[in-house]
Design an enzyme around this catalytic site. Structure first.
Site, short mmCIF file in Angstrom:
data_model
loop_
_atom_site.label_atom_id
_atom_site.label_comp_id
_atom_site.label_asym_id
_atom_site.label_seq_id
_atom_site.Cartn_x
_atom_site.Cartn_y
_atom_site.Cartn_z
N HIS A 247 0.90 -1.14 0.03
CA HIS A 247 -0.03 -0.06 0.04
C HIS A 247 0.89 1.23 -0.08
O HIS A 247 1.91 1.19 0.49
CB HIS A 247 -0.91 0.17 1.33
CG HIS A 247 -2.07 -1.05 1.22
ND1 HIS A 247 -3.29 -1.08 1.95
CD2 HIS A 247 -2.12 -2.05 0.29
CE1 HIS A 247 -3.92 -2.17 1.70
NE2 HIS A 247 -3.48 -2.77 0.59
N GLU A 249 0.80 3.74 1.91
CA GLU A 249 1.32 4.09 3.27
C GLU A 249 2.51 3.43 3.48
O GLU A 249 3.51 3.84 4.18
CB GLU A 249 0.38 3.88 4.34
CG GLU A 249 -0.98 4.71 4.01
CD GLU A 249 -2.20 3.98 3.07
OE1 GLU A 249 -3.31 4.06 3.43
OE2 GLU A 249 -1.65 3.41 2.18
N CYS A 274 -6.26 1.83 5.38
CA CYS A 274 -6.73 0.34 5.81
C CYS A 274 -6.48 -0.01 7.39
O CYS A 274 -5.43 0.70 7.84
CB CYS A 274 -6.62 -0.62 4.88
SG CYS A 274 -4.75 -1.25 4.90
N CYS A 277 -2.42 -0.98 7.53
CA CYS A 277 -1.72 0.14 7.37
C CYS A 277 -1.89 1.01 8.71
O CYS A 277 -0.75 1.71 9.28
CB CYS A 277 -1.66 0.95 6.19
SG CYS A 277 -1.34 0.27 4.54
#
Length: 324
Positions: A247, A249, A274, A277
């Site tokens: 992801h 992040e 999410c 994360c």
């Protein structure tokens, strides 16, 4: 501030300029040799006369530069080249206005009762697609785009008031807007088939790291078939254990590391993190998360971040368009 208004014939440029003069703006114009089709208001009314007229666009720009703390409006952008001159200045905001063809024709008929729809359509197209001016290109580059379907000026003025064209962050972005734009830019590098996400980690108003989502380094890009999970039709949250994509992040956190993040960093992300994360964000020492778009597990992420002492807030940018 100098607001430049471009638009299609009969769309209501004059009436928007009139509204701005009521807000204390001075209407400017440039002397032109050629005759042009007369613009018209939402409703037929008194003509709007410029308060200052300049021999050239350069002289107009010089005047506004010397009086940059005053408010001006200009409705006579003639070409993409003129727009480029204006757009260099930090006080310039470009507003475009359009309306349905039939409505524009009805407005135009108020001052030209003998023109039929076909004649107006030809006139409008000539104004838009003339090779020397390319007004369609000018209109497409507006900072704020207005679709003016109003049939009376009272409604138009109310809607323009809500649009708040005088918002100063339209000219110079706030720090939130600045970093969120960088996150949006990072998202354009995403290769994930599911969604484009970008993230920026900043501390003391300086970028520490950026990230976007996609498969790991040296692996086949997701959009080239590298992640079987993302290349199927599974919905949001399904099959996450088989996903090979990092992801945005995660990439930003890996790029920066806990030592560089320090004790007072903010993570900007164009999509709410999410749950997975969010756990990593708490562990990394991030103090604040700012996001623009919601995700399917916002409540769970919010709970984790709150318990971990991380501030979570949503960023909303000024409206860059409106149907009024």
């Amino acid at each position: 501030m100098l607001i430049g208004i471009s638009g299609t014939l009969g769309s209501g440029k004059t009436e928007i300029a009139r509204y701005l003069t009521y807000q204390g703006f001075t209407l400017l114009n440039v002397e032109r040799d050629e005759l042009k089709p007369e613009e018209c208001s939402v409703t037929k009314g008194d003509e709007l006369e410029p308060q200052l007229v300049f021999e050239t666009l350069d002289k107009l720009i010089d005047h506004v530069t010397n009086s940059w703390q005053c408010h001006y409006v200009f409705t006579d952008i003639e070409s993409a080249a003129e727009l480029a001159q204006l757009a260099k200045r930090p006080f310039f905001l470009h507003v475009s206005v359009d309306a349905p063809l039939k409505l524009r024709w009805q407005r135009y008929k108020a001052n030209h009762p003998h023109i039929n729809l076909t004649g107006f359509s030809d006139l409008s197209d000539d104004k838009l697609y003339n090779r020397n001016t390319l007004m369609t290109e000018v209109i497409s580059k507006a900072d704020v785009k207005v679709i003016n379907t109003s049939t009376n000026v009272e409604h138009l003025y109310r809607q323009l008031s809500e649009l708040n064209l005088l918002e100063q962050s339209r000219l110079r972005p706030t720090w939130d807007a600045y970093f969120m734009r960088l996150a949006d830019l990072a998202a354009l590098r995403s290769n994930c088939m599911k969604r484009r996400v970008g993230a920026v980690i900043a501390r003391d108003k300086r970028v520490i790291a950026t990230g976007y989502n996609g498969t790991p380094r040296h692996m086949t890009n997701c959009n080239e078939g590298g992640c079987p999970r993302c290349n199927t039709g599974n919905g949001s949250g399904a099959g996450l254990s088989t996903c090979l994509c990092l992801h945005a992040e995660e990439n930003a956190l890996l790029e920066s590391g806990r030592d560089r993040i320090g004790s007072n960093a903010t993570l900007y992300c164009n999509t709410c993190p999410c749950l997975t994360c969010s756990v990593k964000i708490v562990q990394s020492g991030i103090k604040e998360v700012v996001y623009s778009q919601s995700y399917s597990m916002d409540d769970l992420s919010s709970k984790v971040l709150n318990e971990g002492g991380v501030i979570l807030r949503q960023y909303s940018s000024p409206k860059d368009g409106m149907m009024i």
